[in-house]
Design a protein around this motif. Structure first.
Motif, PDB file in Angstrom:
ATOM      1  N   ALA A 215       1.286  11.691  -9.976  1.00 53.69           N
ATOM      2  CA  ALA A 215       0.682  10.295 -10.629  1.00 53.69           C
ATOM      3  C   ALA A 215       2.147   9.628 -10.441  1.00 53.69           C
ATOM      4  CB  ALA A 215      -0.217  10.379 -11.302  1.00 53.69           C
ATOM      5  N   GLU A 216       2.893   9.657 -11.406  1.00 53.80           N
ATOM      6  CA  GLU A 216       4.344   9.021 -11.298  1.00 53.80           C
ATOM      7  C   GLU A 216       4.392   9.105 -10.162  1.00 53.80           C
ATOM      8  OE1 GLU A 216       5.914   7.774 -14.151  1.00 53.80           O
ATOM      9  OE2 GLU A 216       3.784   8.158 -15.118  1.00 53.80           O
ATOM     10  N   THR A 217       4.952   9.418  -9.305  1.00 53.59           N
ATOM     11  CA  THR A 217       5.286   9.478  -8.237  1.00 53.59           C
ATOM     12  C   THR A 217       3.983   7.880  -6.734  1.00 53.59           C
ATOM     13  OG1 THR A 217       5.811  11.381  -7.471  1.00 53.59           O
ATOM     14  CG2 THR A 217       6.121  10.176  -5.787  1.00 53.59           C
ATOM     15  N   ALA A 218       2.841   8.546  -7.100  1.00 56.47           N
ATOM     16  CA  ALA A 218       2.190   7.319  -6.680  1.00 56.47           C
ATOM     17  C   ALA A 218       2.209   6.224  -7.051  1.00 56.47           C
ATOM     18  CB  ALA A 218       0.728   7.996  -6.471  1.00 56.47           C
ATOM     19  N   ASP A 219       2.855   6.350  -8.225  1.00 55.62           N
ATOM     20  CA  ASP A 219       3.019   4.658  -9.439  1.00 55.62           C
ATOM     21  C   ASP A 219       4.612   3.911  -8.057  1.00 55.62           C
ATOM     22  OD1 ASP A 219       1.094   4.762 -11.114  1.00 55.62           O
ATOM     23  OD2 ASP A 219       1.945   5.144 -12.723  1.00 55.62           O
ATOM     24  N   LYS A 220       5.270   4.416  -8.840  1.00 54.85           N
ATOM     25  CA  LYS A 220       6.485   4.313  -7.633  1.00 54.85           C
ATOM     26  C   LYS A 220       6.535   3.896  -6.003  1.00 54.85           C
ATOM     27  CE  LYS A 220       9.579   7.403 -10.371  1.00 54.85           C
ATOM     28  NZ  LYS A 220      10.655   8.805 -10.683  1.00 54.85           N
ATOM     29  N   LEU A 221       5.353   4.221  -5.570  1.00 52.90           N
ATOM     30  CA  LEU A 221       5.163   3.998  -4.279  1.00 52.90           C
ATOM     31  C   LEU A 221       4.152   2.885  -4.589  1.00 52.90           C
ATOM     32  CD1 LEU A 221       4.408   7.454  -2.327  1.00 52.90           C
ATOM     33  CD2 LEU A 221       6.615   6.048  -2.520  1.00 52.90           C
ATOM     34  N   GLY A 222       2.901   2.975  -5.328  1.00 52.90           N
ATOM     35  CA  GLY A 222       2.472   1.356  -5.401  1.00 52.90           C
ATOM     36  C   GLY A 222       3.347   0.411  -5.980  1.00 52.90           C
ATOM     37  N   LYS A 223       4.384   0.707  -6.597  1.00 54.16           N
ATOM     38  CA  LYS A 223       4.836  -0.798  -6.713  1.00 54.16           C
ATOM     39  C   LYS A 223       6.139  -0.935  -6.081  1.00 54.16           C
ATOM     40  CE  LYS A 223       5.164   0.706 -12.281  1.00 54.16           C
ATOM     41  NZ  LYS A 223       5.897   0.737 -12.536  1.00 54.16           N
ATOM     42  N   LYS A 224       6.535  -0.263  -5.387  1.00 58.01           N
ATOM     43  CA  LYS A 224       7.152  -0.374  -4.022  1.00 58.01           C
ATOM     44  C   LYS A 224       6.338  -1.134  -2.788  1.00 58.01           C
ATOM     45  CE  LYS A 224      11.135   1.424  -0.255  1.00 58.01           C
ATOM     46  NZ  LYS A 224      11.463   2.600  -0.101  1.00 58.01           N
ATOM     47  N   ALA A 225       5.168  -0.355  -3.007  1.00 57.00           N
ATOM     48  CA  ALA A 225       4.466  -1.358  -1.460  1.00 57.00           C
ATOM     49  C   ALA A 225       4.190  -2.480  -2.116  1.00 57.00           C
ATOM     50  CB  ALA A 225       3.001  -0.252  -1.351  1.00 57.00           C
ATOM     51  N   LEU A 226       4.082  -2.800  -3.440  1.00 53.80           N
ATOM     52  CA  LEU A 226       3.477  -4.467  -3.989  1.00 53.80           C
ATOM     53  C   LEU A 226       4.939  -5.213  -4.005  1.00 53.80           C
ATOM     54  CD1 LEU A 226       1.430  -6.208  -5.702  1.00 53.80           C
ATOM     55  CD2 LEU A 226       2.251  -5.269  -7.525  1.00 53.80           C
ATOM     56  N   GLN A 227       6.309  -4.732  -3.934  1.00 56.66           N
ATOM     57  CA  GLN A 227       7.082  -5.863  -3.473  1.00 56.66           C
ATOM     58  C   GLN A 227       7.292  -5.616  -2.628  1.00 56.66           C
ATOM     59  OE1 GLN A 227      10.134  -2.746  -5.436  1.00 56.66           O
ATOM     60  NE2 GLN A 227      10.059  -3.491  -7.967  1.00 56.66           N
ATOM     61  N   LEU A 228       7.663  -5.094  -1.314  1.00 57.93           N
ATOM     62  CA  LEU A 228       7.300  -5.489  -0.134  1.00 57.93           C
ATOM     63  C   LEU A 228       6.038  -6.048   0.048  1.00 57.93           C
ATOM     64  CD1 LEU A 228       8.714  -2.068   0.902  1.00 57.93           C
ATOM     65  CD2 LEU A 228       9.650  -3.737   0.769  1.00 57.93           C
ATOM     66  N   ASN A 229       4.989  -7.049  -0.082  1.00 56.49           N
ATOM     67  CA  ASN A 229       4.386  -7.161  -0.657  1.00 56.49           C
ATOM     68  C   ASN A 229       3.070  -6.619   1.061  1.00 56.49           C
ATOM     69  OD1 ASN A 229       4.271  -9.272  -1.928  1.00 56.49           O
ATOM     70  ND2 ASN A 229       6.145 -10.053   0.178  1.00 56.49           N
ATOM     71  N   LEU A 230       3.061  -5.311   1.002  1.00 51.24           N
ATOM     72  CA  LEU A 230       1.812  -4.165   1.861  1.00 51.24           C
ATOM     73  C   LEU A 230       0.995  -4.291   1.366  1.00 51.24           C
ATOM     74  CD1 LEU A 230       4.298  -1.438   2.185  1.00 51.24           C
ATOM     75  CD2 LEU A 230       3.700  -3.963   3.931  1.00 51.24           C
ATOM     76  N   ILE A 231       0.721  -4.783  -0.148  1.00 50.70           N
ATOM     77  CA  ILE A 231      -0.771  -4.646  -0.460  1.00 50.70           C
ATOM     78  C   ILE A 231      -0.537  -6.072  -1.135  1.00 50.70           C
ATOM     79  CG2 ILE A 231      -1.613  -2.574  -0.675  1.00 50.70           C
ATOM     80  CD1 ILE A 231      -0.115  -1.975  -3.196  1.00 50.70           C
ATOM     81  N   PRO A 232      -1.752  -7.063  -1.948  1.00 56.49           N
ATOM     82  CA  PRO A 232      -2.217  -7.675  -2.589  1.00 56.49           C
ATOM     83  C   PRO A 232      -1.464  -7.509  -4.580  1.00 56.49           C
ATOM     84  CG  PRO A 232      -3.881  -7.618  -1.712  1.00 56.49           C
ATOM     85  CD  PRO A 232      -3.221  -6.370  -1.047  1.00 56.49           C
ATOM     86  N   SER A 233      -1.742  -5.570  -4.592  1.00 52.74           N
ATOM     87  CA  SER A 233      -1.991  -5.395  -5.865  1.00 52.74           C
ATOM     88  C   SER A 233      -2.786  -4.336  -6.031  1.00 52.74           C
ATOM     89  CB  SER A 233      -3.192  -6.593  -6.749  1.00 52.74           C
ATOM     90  OG  SER A 233      -4.407  -5.968  -6.490  1.00 52.74           O
TER      91      SER A 233
END
Length: 75
Positions: free
Chosen positions: A16-34
């Motif tokens: 779950a911690e790794t998923a959080d980090k990947l989600g934050k990175k995807a957010l920073q790269l504008n791959l997802i809106p939120s």
């Protein structure tokens, strides 16, 4: 930069911690809106809203979705 192969997890919490980090990175790269994480005593649920629906994802599903987004983007 850390490669996708470098991410390691050993249990539900570290996954779950790794998923959080990947989600934050995807957010920073504008791959997802939120994305939203709902925390429960023994688990987490992930939501990646889009125009049509927002289904809950398990940590495993969120990890795979974020990882694929990042790999497809070349990051």
């Amino acid at each position: 930069m850390k490669s996708m192969a470098a991410y390691e997890f050993h249990d539900e919490y570290t996954l779950a911690e790794t998923a959080d980090k990947l989600g934050k990175k995807a957010l920073q790269l504008n791959l997802i809106p939120s994305f939203v994480v709902r925390y429960f005593a023994d688990s987490r649920q992930y939501y990646i809203p889009d125009e049509i629906k927002s289904e809950s994802l398990t940590p495993e599903e969120a990890y795979m979705r974020f990882r694929k987004l990042l790999e497809d983007s070349g990051n």
